[in-house]
Design a protein around this motif. Structure first.
Motif, PDB file in Angstrom:
ATOM      1  N   VAL A 139      -2.770   3.994   8.838  1.00  0.00           N
ATOM      2  CA  VAL A 139      -2.198   2.651   8.773  1.00  0.00           C
ATOM      3  C   VAL A 139      -1.075   2.726   7.753  1.00  0.00           C
ATOM      4  N   ILE A 148       6.672   8.183   5.386  1.00  0.00           N
ATOM      5  CA  ILE A 148       5.250   8.144   4.999  1.00  0.00           C
ATOM      6  C   ILE A 148       4.352   8.568   6.153  1.00  0.00           C
ATOM      7  N   PRO A 167       1.803   1.498  12.755  1.00  0.00           N
ATOM      8  CA  PRO A 167       2.908   1.247  11.819  1.00  0.00           C
ATOM      9  C   PRO A 167       2.861  -0.196  11.322  1.00  0.00           C
ATOM     10  N   PHE A 215      -4.840   5.143   4.642  1.00  0.00           N
ATOM     11  CA  PHE A 215      -4.199   3.827   4.536  1.00  0.00           C
ATOM     12  C   PHE A 215      -3.154   3.877   3.432  1.00  0.00           C
ATOM     13  N   GLY A 241      -0.489   0.495  -4.305  1.00  0.00           N
ATOM     14  CA  GLY A 241       0.658   0.061  -5.099  1.00  0.00           C
ATOM     15  C   GLY A 241       0.742   0.717  -6.469  1.00  0.00           C
ATOM     16  N   TRP A 440       0.345  14.081  -3.762  1.00  0.00           N
ATOM     17  CA  TRP A 440       0.766  12.704  -4.011  1.00  0.00           C
ATOM     18  C   TRP A 440      -0.474  11.819  -3.979  1.00  0.00           C
TER      19      TRP A 440
HETATM   20  P1  NAD Z   1       0.241  -4.092   3.417  1.00  0.00           P
HETATM   21  O1  NAD Z   1      -1.059  -3.769   2.760  1.00  0.00           O
HETATM   22  O2  NAD Z   1       0.575  -5.504   3.614  1.00  0.00           O
HETATM   23  O3  NAD Z   1       0.285  -3.439   4.878  1.00  0.00           O
HETATM   24  C1  NAD Z   1       0.262  -2.033   5.079  1.00  0.00           C
HETATM   25  C2  NAD Z   1      -0.218  -1.758   6.495  1.00  0.00           C
HETATM   26  O4  NAD Z   1      -1.580  -2.113   6.572  1.00  0.00           O
HETATM   27  C3  NAD Z   1       0.469  -2.582   7.578  1.00  0.00           C
HETATM   28  O5  NAD Z   1       0.587  -1.771   8.726  1.00  0.00           O
HETATM   29  C4  NAD Z   1      -0.502  -3.731   7.829  1.00  0.00           C
HETATM   30  O6  NAD Z   1      -0.414  -4.263   9.125  1.00  0.00           O
HETATM   31  C5  NAD Z   1      -1.829  -3.026   7.621  1.00  0.00           C
HETATM   32  N1  NAD Z   1      -2.938  -3.856   7.129  1.00  0.00           N
HETATM   33  C6  NAD Z   1      -2.905  -4.815   6.178  1.00  0.00           C
HETATM   34  N2  NAD Z   1      -4.155  -5.279   5.970  1.00  0.00           N
HETATM   35  C7  NAD Z   1      -4.983  -4.573   6.771  1.00  0.00           C
HETATM   36  C8  NAD Z   1      -6.389  -4.580   6.993  1.00  0.00           C
HETATM   37  N3  NAD Z   1      -7.200  -5.412   6.356  1.00  0.00           N
HETATM   38  N4  NAD Z   1      -6.905  -3.710   7.877  1.00  0.00           N
HETATM   39  C9  NAD Z   1      -6.099  -2.837   8.528  1.00  0.00           C
HETATM   40  N5  NAD Z   1      -4.759  -2.788   8.381  1.00  0.00           N
HETATM   41  C10 NAD Z   1      -4.210  -3.650   7.499  1.00  0.00           C
HETATM   42  O7  NAD Z   1       1.363  -3.331   2.604  1.00  0.00           O
HETATM   43  P2  NAD Z   1       2.930  -3.332   2.874  1.00  0.00           P
HETATM   44  O8  NAD Z   1       3.510  -4.608   2.381  1.00  0.00           O
HETATM   45  O9  NAD Z   1       3.243  -2.908   4.265  1.00  0.00           O
HETATM   46  O10 NAD Z   1       3.405  -2.134   1.945  1.00  0.00           O
HETATM   47  C11 NAD Z   1       3.750  -2.296   0.614  1.00  0.00           C
HETATM   48  C12 NAD Z   1       2.649  -1.784  -0.281  1.00  0.00           C
HETATM   49  O11 NAD Z   1       2.376  -0.422   0.013  1.00  0.00           O
HETATM   50  C13 NAD Z   1       3.045  -1.808  -1.732  1.00  0.00           C
HETATM   51  O12 NAD Z   1       1.966  -2.254  -2.483  1.00  0.00           O
HETATM   52  C14 NAD Z   1       3.347  -0.356  -2.022  1.00  0.00           C
HETATM   53  O13 NAD Z   1       3.224  -0.007  -3.380  1.00  0.00           O
HETATM   54  C15 NAD Z   1       2.346   0.330  -1.175  1.00  0.00           C
HETATM   55  N6  NAD Z   1       2.749   1.706  -0.911  1.00  0.00           N
HETATM   56  C16 NAD Z   1       2.061   2.714  -1.497  1.00  0.00           C
HETATM   57  C17 NAD Z   1       2.469   4.021  -1.305  1.00  0.00           C
HETATM   58  C18 NAD Z   1       1.762   5.175  -1.970  1.00  0.00           C
HETATM   59  O14 NAD Z   1       2.033   6.295  -1.594  1.00  0.00           O
HETATM   60  N7  NAD Z   1       0.900   4.952  -2.936  1.00  0.00           N
HETATM   61  C19 NAD Z   1       3.563   4.292  -0.497  1.00  0.00           C
HETATM   62  C20 NAD Z   1       4.232   3.224   0.081  1.00  0.00           C
HETATM   63  C21 NAD Z   1       3.814   1.938  -0.121  1.00  0.00           C
END
Ligand code: NAD
Length: 521
Positions: A139, A148, A167, A215, A241, A440
């Protein structure tokens, strides 16, 4: 309960608010069918050799190069980042990953022979093998919508797993492109499937029978996903995050350090998990000069649509993200923070633009110093010592990455070792997500598990122990029957091997031999 609207997802250009496309939002049955097809594909994919998989990755690499312009343009249109970043941050990592995992996976995961140290086990040989696990659910977020998922998929398929990718709903078109690329590179149907949809489609995926779930997203999403995966006890890797700190030591060259910090804070409009979101400057003779340069370089950044080659910083991804930034800045200002640069939404540019901003007079009572901002804001605190900087940097619920800036590498390394994070950069920031050779991942609320590198590979395989006994016919000391002499021989054996004094070992040896050899039961 679904409204008609939720059966499709719209892809929107954040620089112009133009609708780029509309794709289906898959329901529970459709998600289940994709996962079943992936299990079916796994049955034959797992039996392919490393060589076959490597050749397909190298073909994928060629496709990425030949389609680089198309991919970079799509990413920029869909999530807004400057085109330069779509080439560097989205393509360099996957390209290197195709090559590095194609060339190194077999070597890294070759069988290991293990010798036992206990003399009673000399007839045994242990082999550790690394085998695929099955269907990996992924996810993904929108902020690096190509790099990613690509990096993780490349690793997963190289070890013989199959993948179902969900995605982000904000970058569906890039997700679809990923599926097409793997198909064109010759990966059989079902090895890499892409299921588009809203959050709920992701929920359906996490509830399937999966061998592994990766995830990447918000802390709130990660904690829900962990709970959703618990019913099937699916192992979960969480990449969440950050609130990444940069520490500037007094001997850091101010001009060059300021350039690095400005890039680390405002690259991808501050929407990187490892963006610099807190800056601690240890007071010294260069402090004023550093701040002047930070302000100068920040004000010089050109805000504009990512497709315009002169833009340095693009828009935020949507109104929600922008609203969060505005709210955090307003709260900080209401508690005494001051703006040194930026600080305004730019309605005049259309889309979701906010100026790269530097704040001072901030403290840890403010949300902007505690919660992820995910926007172009750099809050800066001047501190009196390295120890104070380290304490403040570690005073966080997050632990993804950090950076230390100094002219003295030894001193910087000492600081680096004191920071509670998954990666520390000395005199740089952010870049290593794109490096397949290094792990990572984060600590605390930044997640659990590691992706990339040898350690990421270990997260994607069954580490299987095969124990072989070459001494057929020899009765094992620990088998039945038990009895008094067996207990005495084992007691003697323990003293022989682990006794504290020579005479204890000698007594143990006698008891062991007498009871096991001369009076066997
Ligand atoms: P988000 O959690 O809103 O969504 C991420 C993905 O998860 C999306 O595809 C969404 O549809 C899905 N999703 C959300 N809730 C879900 C659930 N309960 N069950 C299954 N799928 C679910 O995050 P976002 O806004 O897309 O991304 C930004 C966040 O990601 C920021 O907090 C950022 O720091 C983090 N991030 C972390 C890394 C890392 O490597 N640590 C890399 C990139 C982004």
């Amino acid at each position: 309960m679904f409204t008609e609207e939720l059966t499709t997802v719209k892809s929107i250009n954040p620089a112009t608010c133009e609708v780029l496309g509309e794709v289906p939002s898959l329901n529970a049955q459709e998600v289940q069918a994709s996962v079943q097809a992936a299990w079916q594909a796994y049955e034959s994919w797992r039996l392919t050799s490393y060589d076959v998989r490597a050749r397909k990755l190298l073909k994928l690499r060629k496709l990425l190069v030949s389609q680089a312009d198309e991919i970079a343009t799509l990413v920029t249109k869909e999530v807004g980042k400057p085109l330069a970043e779509s080439f560097t941050a989205e393509l360099v990592g996957p390209l290197d990953a195709c090559l590095w995992f194609a060339e190194n996976t077999e070597r890294l995961l070759k069988d290991q022979l293990i010798n036992m140290t206990n003399p009673m086990l000399t007839s045994k040989q242990s082999i550790i093998t690394f085998e695929p696990v099955g269907v990996v659910g992924m996810v993904a977020p929108w902020n690096y919508p190509f790099a990613i998922p690509m990096m993780s998929i490349i690793m997963a398929v190289m070890v013989g797993n199959t993948v179902v990718l969900k995605p982000s709903e904000k970058s569906s078109l890039t997700g679809i492109k990923i599926g097409e690329l793997f198909g064109k590179a010759g990966f059989p149907p079902g090895v890499v499937s892409v299921i588009t949809g809203h959050r709920q489609t992701g929920v359906y995926l996490t509830q399937q029978r999966l061998a592994k779930l990766i995830f990447t997203g918000s802390v709130a999403g990660g904690s829900k996903v962990m709970a959703q995966a618990a019913d099937n006890l699916t192992p979960v890797t969480l990449e969440l995050g950050g609130k990444d700190a940069a520490i500037v030591l007094p001997d850091a060259p101010p001009d060059w350090t300021a350039r690095g910090l400005v890039w680390g804070a405002f690259s991808n409009c501050g929407q990187a998990c490892a963006s610099i979101e807190r800056l601690y400057v240890v007071r010294g003779e260069h402090t004023q000069s550093l701040i002047e340069r930070l302000v100068g370089y920040t004000q010089a950044l050109k805000l504009g649509p990512g497709l315009d080659a002169s833009s340095d910083v693009g828009p935020l991804v949507d109104e929600v993200q922008l609203g969060n930034v505005v709210a955090q800045v307003e709260e900080a200002l209401s508690k005494g923070a001051r703006v040194l640069a930026g600080g305004r939404r730019r309605h005049d540019l259309g889309g979701y633009f906010y100026e790269p901003t530097i704040l001072v007079d901030v403290n840890h009572s403010m949300t902007i110093m505690r919660e992820e901002t995910f926007g172009p804001i750099l809050p800066l605190m001047i501190v009196n010592s390295e120890d104070e900087a380290i304490e403040l940097a570690n005073d966080s619920d997050y632990g993804l990455s950090a950076s230390v800036w100094s002219g003295n590498l030894g001193r910087a390394e000492d600081v680096a070792r004191d920071l509670d994070v998954g990666t520390v950069f000395i005199n740089d920031c952010l870049f290593s997500f794109a490096c397949p050779q290094v792990p990572w991942g984060g600590l605390k609320k930044s997640g659990t598990g590691r992706t990339h590198s040898y350690f990421g590979l270990l997260d994607l395989v069954n580490i299987k122990h095969v124990s072989i006994d070459a001494a057929g016919g020899l009765h094992r000391q620990w088998w039945y029957p038990y009895g008094k002499s067996r207990i005495e021989s084992i007691r003697g054996g323990l003293k022989l091997l682990h006794g504290n004094f020579p005479w204890e070992k000698l007594g143990g040896a006698c008891a062991f031999l007498y009871n096991s050899v001369f009076t066997p039961k």
